[in-house]
Design an enzyme around this catalytic site. Structure first.
Site, PDB file in Angstrom:
ATOM      1  N   GLU A  59      15.599 -11.880  42.277  1.00 23.82           N
ATOM      2  CA  GLU A  59      16.045 -11.087  41.135  1.00 23.82           C
ATOM      3  C   GLU A  59      15.288  -9.752  41.092  1.00 23.82           C
ATOM      4  O   GLU A  59      14.082  -9.700  41.325  1.00 23.82           O
ATOM      5  CB  GLU A  59      15.755 -11.896  39.871  1.00 23.82           C
ATOM      6  CG  GLU A  59      15.910 -11.172  38.567  1.00 23.82           C
ATOM      7  CD  GLU A  59      15.369 -11.986  37.406  1.00 23.82           C
ATOM      8  OE1 GLU A  59      15.698 -11.629  36.265  1.00 23.82           O
ATOM      9  OE2 GLU A  59      14.606 -12.959  37.636  1.00 23.82           O
ATOM     10  N   ASP A  67      -3.348 -13.883  44.455  1.00 20.64           N
ATOM     11  CA  ASP A  67      -3.469 -12.559  45.094  1.00 20.64           C
ATOM     12  C   ASP A  67      -3.184 -11.493  44.034  1.00 20.64           C
ATOM     13  O   ASP A  67      -2.376 -10.585  44.225  1.00 20.64           O
ATOM     14  CB  ASP A  67      -2.479 -12.441  46.255  1.00 20.64           C
ATOM     15  CG  ASP A  67      -2.730 -11.193  47.111  1.00 20.64           C
ATOM     16  OD1 ASP A  67      -3.792 -10.563  46.960  1.00 20.64           O
ATOM     17  OD2 ASP A  67      -1.842 -10.848  47.923  1.00 20.64           O
TER      18      ASP A  67
END
Length: 284
Positions: free
Chosen positions: A85, A191
């Site tokens: 998306e 991360d």
């Protein structure tokens, strides 16, 4: 730019392209594109299939764990492509920073259940570096055996870390039980540098995860290392005072991304590794 694998994936997902691929900035490891389709805009990433599979799993895991943060929905993957998306960007505001703090607090509130507390069911990657996640019950052992020692060894083997600095890293890793309490691992992005936080019309969003379960300070330390979280963010996240040993934890959990950057990008990060190591040795 539409190879056969991508066209087959788009066809399987019933996505008819309406334009050419638009390259997006920020993809240091993978190639990233935006594409207009007859069902709206999507983001495409091209990379090693195993890394993409780990990222897709991480996005789904984040989406399942937070209602306060936007996470792009994975539409499909295969043959070196990931379709997600597309989110609409918005300005970074103090309200957005508070929402990010509240959302991370919600994410980090998800404890492990029925499994070893620290780690993940599959390995993934932090950037281009394979990230071993074989679970362990003790967080100190996980930080030592899955994070610090493997990267210290890899950096030393490539001549990026001298013997003395490696010895100091190993000594810090072996002494974690002396000061770091064990705790149940919490789901982390893994991360979370500033480039993997987007401010969108749906609120703050997380992208490009390397998900596993560990100490939640993993995410905070990455944000302060490669970004500048505001006071509003920390007030919302801590919802009170920060832990007394936060400075030492911050330095500890910055060692892994710094070693990873040393491995990926070379000796410019050596001094930063040494500075973070000194902070841990001195107690923050």
């Amino acid at each position: 730019m539409f190879d056969d694998a991508l066209m087959a994936l788009l066809d399987r997902l019933d996505l008819g392209p309406r334009d050419s691929l638009e390259p997006l900035s920020g993809g240091d490891i993978a190639a990233v594109y935006r594409l207009a389709t007859d069902r709206g805009e999507v983001v495409l990433k091209r990379d090693d299939p195993e890394r993409l599979a780990g990222e897709a799993e991480g996005l789904r895991a984040l989406k399942a764990a937070t209602t306060r943060l936007a996470v792009p929905e994975v539409w499909g993957e295969g043959d070196g492509w990931l379709v997600m998306e597309a989110l609409t960007p918005a300005r970074r505001t103090a309200a957005g920073e508070r929402a990010l703090g509240e959302g991370l607090r919600e994410l980090h509130g998800v404890p492990a259940s029925g499994e070893a507390s620290h780690g993940w069911a599959r390995d993934n990657a932090c950037g281009a570096t394979p990230q071993p996640n074989a679970p362990l019950d003790d967080g100190r052992a996980f930080q030592r055996e899955r994070r610090l020692l493997p990267l210290a060894r890899a950096c030393h083997d490539r001549g990026l870390l001298d013997a003395r600095l490696r010895e100091r890293l190993e000594a810090v890793a072996q002494a974690l039980e002396d000061w770091l309490p064990d705790a149940s691992g919490r789901r982390v992005h893994g991360d979370l540098w500033s480039g993997n936080v987007l401010y969108t019309t749906r609120g703050p969003a997380l992208i490009d995860p390397a998900v596993y379960r560990h100490y939640p300070e993993v995410d905070l330390a990455m944000l302060t290392l490669f970004g500048a979280p505001s006071e509003a963010f920390f007030e919302a996240y801590w919802n009170g005072a920060a832990p007394a040993d936060w400075p030492r934890r911050e330095a500890l959990f910055q060692l892994y991304p710094l070693l990873n950057h040393l491995l990926l990008f070379g000796g410019a990060y050596r001094d930063a590794v040494a500075r973070a190591l000194t902070r841990v040795e001195r107690g923050g």
